[in-house]
Design an enzyme around this catalytic site. Structure first.
Site: not given
Length: 368
Positions: A261, A306
């Site tokens: 990611s 996140k």
């Protein structure tokens, strides 16, 4: 004993029993929570995250932070009390254990898979960044691995460059599988290769590898496997992949991070260091997203965790993969502006707007 006292005693004993059960009885869940963020333009453990040698670089400022998610290990046995606390807490998420570790995946297997994905994301981040800057990158099809006791064992080796199969030039790994599977098991197939040692020596000298060899293999029948989409097809027992040769050295030095990611943020960091001016304009920008060699940004897991991690670190803007936008918009931390991105070029254009203060036209995320 008075009834009131007996009732209180019984209630206390029941409560203690429930608490003990809650602590001792495991439940099949795992926890996700915000992890640390790392500025790709800065240092980690005393070393620059991005190190570029053999090419002019330029000063940078601000933040381009990659974001992470903490997860409980595959071996962790969560109890009922911890699960309930996690469900009530806003900055963590309780998910079924199989969501993070499907098919009984062990901690060792998960760590290895994450490391491989992280390594591949770094490679793709470099390729995408240089392509965005119109800097040539040489790509070639190679043998990634050889299956034990297969037709290829001892004849082909990891790192061998595959130039052609049965006289047909190959440019993508899937070309190899297509040609081989068109044969019948037991038929011969000819690989035109440059041996790994020869290719490595040429790369070190900055030259294209020369001197190909022809290796003849006899195909075998693929084993019967419910997960195999084409059992019985012809195979030789290799996994083909892509190897890239860069015109200068780019190192990403970051330990204890896994998964794919961070690709987008690595690419942007590389672009910022290789171009004049300051891509962020001194702003604090965080983000996430996988990236492929062509610069397409893909979705990731744990987007809401996140976002929280980025907000807590001080980010004002968050680069959000298109496919994660709806989930992110449904629960955006206060003070954080989401910026939708589909490609590396999209992200670069948005950063240029943010750096100059022209943010009215930024592509945004919505819940719809």
């Amino acid at each position: 004993m008075p009834r009131r006292t007996a009732t209180m005693l019984a209630s206390t004993l029941i409560l203690i029993a429930l608490l003990c059960a809650g602590v001792l009885i495991p439940v099949p869940y795992s926890e996700m929570s915000p992890g640390p963020t790392v500025n790709t333009l800065g240092d980690a453990r005393g070393e620059p995250v991005l190190q570029i040698k053999g090419r002019d670089t330029y000063p940078t400022s601000g933040h381009l932070n990659m974001t992470t998610v903490r997860v409980t290990s595959a071996d962790y046995d969560m109890n009922i009390v911890t699960a309930v606390y996690g469900w009530l807490a806003h900055d963590s998420v309780i998910v079924p254990h199989d969501t993070l570790y499907p098919d009984g995946k062990t901690e060792e297997e998960s760590t290895q898979e994450n490391a491989e994905e992280f390594s591949q994301s770094q490679e793709s981040a470099k390729v995408a960044a240089l392509k965005e800057l119109k800097i040539p990158v040489t790509s070639r099809v190679v043998v990634s691995s050889v299956v034990k006791d297969s037709a290829a064992q001892g004849k082909l080796h990891a790192g061998d460059v595959i130039k052609a199969v049965d006289g047909t030039a190959v440019t993508q790994p899937e070309d190899v599988a297509k040609i081989v599977s068109a044969r019948k098991p037991g038929e011969k197939v000819v690989f035109t290769i440059v041996p790994a040692k020869t290719a490595a020596a040429a790369e070190k000298a900055g030259k294209e590898p020369q001197g190909s060899e022809e290796i003849t293999l006899t195909t075998r029948k693929a084993p019967t496997d419910p997960a195999n989409p084409a059992p019985g097809r012809a195979i030789v027992g290799i996994q083909a992949g892509i190897d890239h040769t860069f015109p200068f050295e780019i190192d990403i030095t970051l330990a204890d991070v896994g998964g794919p990611s961070a690709g987008l943020m690595f690419s942007l960091g590389i672009i910022d260091k290789l171009t004049p001016g300051k891509l962020t304009g001194g702003k604090f920008i965080a983000g996430t997203g996988t990236i492929d060699d062509a610069g397409k940004v893909g979705p990731i897991g744990g987007i809401n965790m996140k976002l929280v991690g980025a907000r807590d670190a001080g980010a004002r803007y968050f680069l959000t993969p298109d496919d994660n936008c709806a989930a992110a918009a449904a629960d955006t931390p206060s003070g954080l502006t989401l910026v939708r991105v589909k490609t590396l070029a999209d992200a670069r254009k948005s950063l240029e707007k943010i750096s100059t203060g022209h943010t009215a036209g930024l592509p945004s995320c919505s819940t719809g």
